[in-house]
Design an enzyme around this catalytic site. Sequence first.
Site, PDB file in Angstrom:
ATOM      1  N   GLU A   1     -11.504  -4.082  -2.757  1.00 38.45           N
ATOM      2  CA  GLU A   1     -10.564  -3.116  -3.324  1.00 38.45           C
ATOM      3  C   GLU A   1     -10.438  -3.359  -4.819  1.00 38.45           C
ATOM      4  OE1 GLU A   1      -6.931  -3.470  -0.680  1.00 38.45           O
ATOM      5  OE2 GLU A   1      -8.372  -4.720   0.348  1.00 38.45           O
TER       6      GLU A   1
ATOM      7  N   HIS B   1      -9.918   1.574   0.479  1.00 38.37           N
ATOM      8  CA  HIS B   1      -9.711   0.497   1.452  1.00 38.37           C
ATOM      9  C   HIS B   1     -10.754   0.527   2.573  1.00 38.37           C
ATOM     10  CE1 HIS B   1      -7.467  -2.380   3.876  1.00 38.37           C
ATOM     11  NE2 HIS B   1      -6.619  -2.538   2.867  1.00 38.37           N
TER      12      HIS B   1
ATOM     13  N   HIS C   1       0.805  -1.230   0.000  1.00 40.13           N
ATOM     14  CA  HIS C   1       0.000   0.000   0.000  1.00 40.13           C
ATOM     15  C   HIS C   1       0.839   1.282   0.000  1.00 40.13           C
ATOM     16  CE1 HIS C   1      -3.398  -2.537   0.296  1.00 40.13           C
ATOM     17  NE2 HIS C   1      -3.534  -2.602   1.593  1.00 40.13           N
TER      18      HIS C   1
HETATM   19  C1  BGC Z   1      -4.548  -6.614   2.100  1.00 40.52           C
HETATM   20  C2  BGC Z   1      -4.347  -7.327   3.400  1.00 40.52           C
HETATM   21  C3  BGC Z   1      -3.759  -6.355   4.378  1.00 40.52           C
HETATM   22  C4  BGC Z   1      -4.686  -5.188   4.513  1.00 40.52           C
HETATM   23  C5  BGC Z   1      -4.107  -4.152   5.427  1.00 40.52           C
HETATM   24  C6  BGC Z   1      -5.453  -5.469   2.308  1.00 40.52           C
HETATM   25  O1  BGC Z   1      -5.569  -4.745   1.140  1.00 40.52           O
HETATM   26  O2  BGC Z   1      -5.076  -7.464   1.118  1.00 40.52           O
HETATM   27  O3  BGC Z   1      -3.468  -8.426   3.246  1.00 40.52           O
HETATM   28  O4  BGC Z   1      -3.527  -6.938   5.611  1.00 40.52           O
HETATM   29  O5  BGC Z   1      -4.883  -4.607   3.275  1.00 40.52           O
HETATM   30  O6  BGC Z   1      -5.011  -3.717   6.311  1.00 40.52           O
END
Ligand code: BGC
Length: 381
Positions: A346, A208, A134
């Site tokens: 997402e 998210h 991310h």
């Molecule tokens: C991911 C998870 C991750 C989370 C973080 C998601 O987009 O797929 O693996 O733990 O984001 O909060």
Amino acid sequence: MKRLSLLLSAFLALVPMLSASSSKPGVTVSEFGRMPDQRVVQLYTVTNANGLKMDVTNYGAIIVRLYVPDRDGKLDDIVLGFDEFSGYTPDSPYLGAVVGRYGNRIADGKFTLDGKTYTLAKNNTPNGVPVHLHGGEVGFDKVLWNAEPVSKDGIHGVKLSYTAKDGEEGYPGNVTVTVHYWLTNENELKITYAATTDKATPLNVTQHTYFNLSGAGVGTILDHEVTLDASHFTPTDKGLIPTGEIAPVEGTPFDFRKPHKIGARIDADHEQLKLGGGYDHNWVLDKKKPGELSRAAVVYEAKTGRQIEVFTTEPGIQFYAGNFLDGTIKGKQGRTYLYRGGLCLETQHFPDSPNQPNFPSTILRPGKTYESTTIYRFSTR
Ligand code: BGC
């Protein structure tokens, strides 16, 4: 004098409540908090013609609250988050935020573009394997965006923009990203993304938000029924990095082409579910034409009757069942967010695309505009 200032502060404390309780269509703005350098963090309250309401802050472009009706018309806040700005600490698991510059994972925090190798933060260690997640240490979810209310043809929303600097979090190019959140009178959260750059860079932005259709902090999402319009998914290795295979879902617990309760198969004896700790994978959406706006997912909760339909122009969707929520987060209204107490949908390009030549490209080049649309449509049945 003291009394006056007490009265004034009591009134100021009421202002956000007053704006939050108004149900006139439009956008109101209030102060949500201050950044460490004292910049003001705002809260934008958007109301549509049917009384649906959404609070958005320009910190991380986070959706803080989203009130939608159940089948009896009762409004509940269905997104996980915090009442106070101070709740959004750097270790908040991206609740409600826009993630980027590259949403999802990049293997070993490295990619090579036009012959040059770039090194990124390895800020995540699924199953003990360090990877980039991310956008790095301070991704789009942890910065202050510019924001303004927007209204067009009786529809209200918020426009947010952020310019990430050349070299920020290790990525090349000054990138300007603009996100519009519209709360339409068809009870949709319509999100459009646009971005430009002055150097070639990977870019994969997504939203998210963790949804719980029973209400944020009300139980788990295991009884929610999910449909995913995808006959393939991208299996991962231990680091939750795609192996490169585009695998059929047929005959596996990953087949959501017909609705299934999340809890029905999440703990099934399947290697991919063990690696992800449950569902935490990218599904490859079935599309007639790449880039078309088509349905990607449906989520339904039978007790409240609430339903979300997701439409996107993106080729993939990460369905994440909140497996890393560990019951330690105390969210809005003092409610604890349980293990699997929220789910994310997402819409995205595939994880690790910068290292996977067979995946659709995520490289944005100067002179081109990145554009993407996702719609979350709320209804009941
Ligand atoms: C991911 C998870 C991750 C989370 C973080 C998601 O987009 O797929 O693996 O733990 O984001 O909060």
